[in-house]
Motif scaffolding. Structure first.
Motif, PDB file in Angstrom:
ATOM      1  N   ILE A 117      -8.002  56.867 -28.879  1.00 22.74           N
ATOM      2  CA  ILE A 117      -7.541  58.223 -29.172  1.00 22.74           C
ATOM      3  C   ILE A 117      -8.135  58.650 -30.504  1.00 22.74           C
ATOM      4  O   ILE A 117      -8.031  57.941 -31.504  1.00 22.74           O
ATOM      5  CB  ILE A 117      -5.989  58.271 -29.264  1.00 22.74           C
ATOM      6  CG1 ILE A 117      -5.333  57.674 -28.033  1.00 22.74           C
ATOM      7  CG2 ILE A 117      -5.514  59.685 -29.545  1.00 22.74           C
ATOM      8  CD1 ILE A 117      -5.574  58.438 -26.759  1.00 22.74           C
ATOM      9  N   LYS A 118      -8.764  59.804 -30.496  1.00 29.03           N
ATOM     10  CA  LYS A 118      -9.330  60.324 -31.739  1.00 29.03           C
ATOM     11  C   LYS A 118      -8.505  61.521 -32.188  1.00 29.03           C
ATOM     12  O   LYS A 118      -8.254  62.439 -31.405  1.00 29.03           O
ATOM     13  CB  LYS A 118     -10.785  60.724 -31.544  1.00 29.03           C
ATOM     14  CG  LYS A 118     -11.662  59.536 -31.246  1.00 29.03           C
ATOM     15  CD  LYS A 118     -13.112  59.918 -31.167  1.00 29.03           C
ATOM     16  CE  LYS A 118     -13.889  58.667 -30.812  1.00 29.03           C
ATOM     17  NZ  LYS A 118     -15.259  58.737 -31.113  1.00 29.03           N
ATOM     18  N   VAL A 119      -8.062  61.468 -33.433  1.00 33.24           N
ATOM     19  CA  VAL A 119      -7.309  62.575 -34.025  1.00 33.24           C
ATOM     20  C   VAL A 119      -7.988  62.971 -35.334  1.00 33.24           C
ATOM     21  O   VAL A 119      -8.822  62.226 -35.863  1.00 33.24           O
ATOM     22  CB  VAL A 119      -5.826  62.192 -34.272  1.00 33.24           C
ATOM     23  CG1 VAL A 119      -5.107  61.907 -32.973  1.00 33.24           C
ATOM     24  CG2 VAL A 119      -5.709  61.010 -35.203  1.00 33.24           C
ATOM     25  N   SER A 120      -7.621  64.106 -35.854  1.00 35.39           N
ATOM     26  CA  SER A 120      -8.232  64.565 -37.106  1.00 35.39           C
ATOM     27  C   SER A 120      -7.852  63.630 -38.253  1.00 35.39           C
ATOM     28  O   SER A 120      -6.929  62.827 -38.142  1.00 35.39           O
ATOM     29  CB  SER A 120      -7.777  65.997 -37.423  1.00 35.39           C
ATOM     30  OG  SER A 120      -6.440  65.993 -37.886  1.00 35.39           O
ATOM     31  N   ASN A 121      -8.548  63.757 -39.331  1.00 35.61           N
ATOM     32  CA  ASN A 121      -8.296  62.939 -40.513  1.00 35.61           C
ATOM     33  C   ASN A 121      -6.943  63.235 -41.151  1.00 35.61           C
ATOM     34  O   ASN A 121      -6.544  62.556 -42.094  1.00 35.61           O
ATOM     35  CB  ASN A 121      -9.407  63.126 -41.541  1.00 35.61           C
ATOM     36  CG  ASN A 121     -10.711  62.518 -41.067  1.00 35.61           C
ATOM     37  OD1 ASN A 121     -10.707  61.655 -40.194  1.00 35.61           O
ATOM     38  ND2 ASN A 121     -11.814  62.964 -41.630  1.00 35.61           N
TER      39      ASN A 121
END
Length: 141
Positions: A117-121
């Protein structure tokens, strides 16, 4: 099957002392193929250990990469055995879990990996809960 030697080696390899409660608890995790809560352990354990000692042992097992949190429900947190390659510092058991709606047992699905899962910083992910729910094969019969 007696897993005493395996359990003793597991404790030693993770730098934990061999105590009666640790041996008994891990024997139960080897006996059952589903995750166990502190309440389950309290019911299943033959020797009378106080709940604080049980919770301390569970926390120690999780901290040392022996157990991981598999699910959480009204019974509390359920723990399952980590895979052999799970390091002490960061759990690498990134697999799905299955919770049965009938018997409420939680099973590790080692072959079902959690997708990345990629989420914002703006967010720092500590853990992922990937739980499937339905009816297990024992309850379907």
């Amino acid at each position: 099957m007696d897993n005493k030697r395996i359990i003793e080696d597991l404790l030693k390899s993770h730098g934990l002392k061999k105590t009666p409660i640790r041996l008994e608890m891990l024997q139960l995790f080897f006996k059952y193929d589903f995750a166990l809560s502190a309440s389950d352990l309290d019911t299943l354990m033959k020797s009378g250990h106080d709940r604080v000692t049980v919770y301390r042992a569970l926390a120690s097992f999780e901290e040392h990469g022996i157990l991981h949190k598999a699910s959480e429900d009204v019974q509390g947190i359920k723990y399952a055995m980590c895979s052999s390659g799970c390091p002490d510092e960061v759990h690498t058991d990134m697999h799905a879990h299955f919770t049965c709606d009938e018997c409420h047992h939680t099973y590790c699905l080692e072959d079902v990996k959690v997708p990345e899962i990629k989420v914002s910083n703006n967010y720092a992910i500590d853990r992922v809960n990937y739980t499937l729910k339905g009816t297990c094969k024992q309850c379907k019969s």
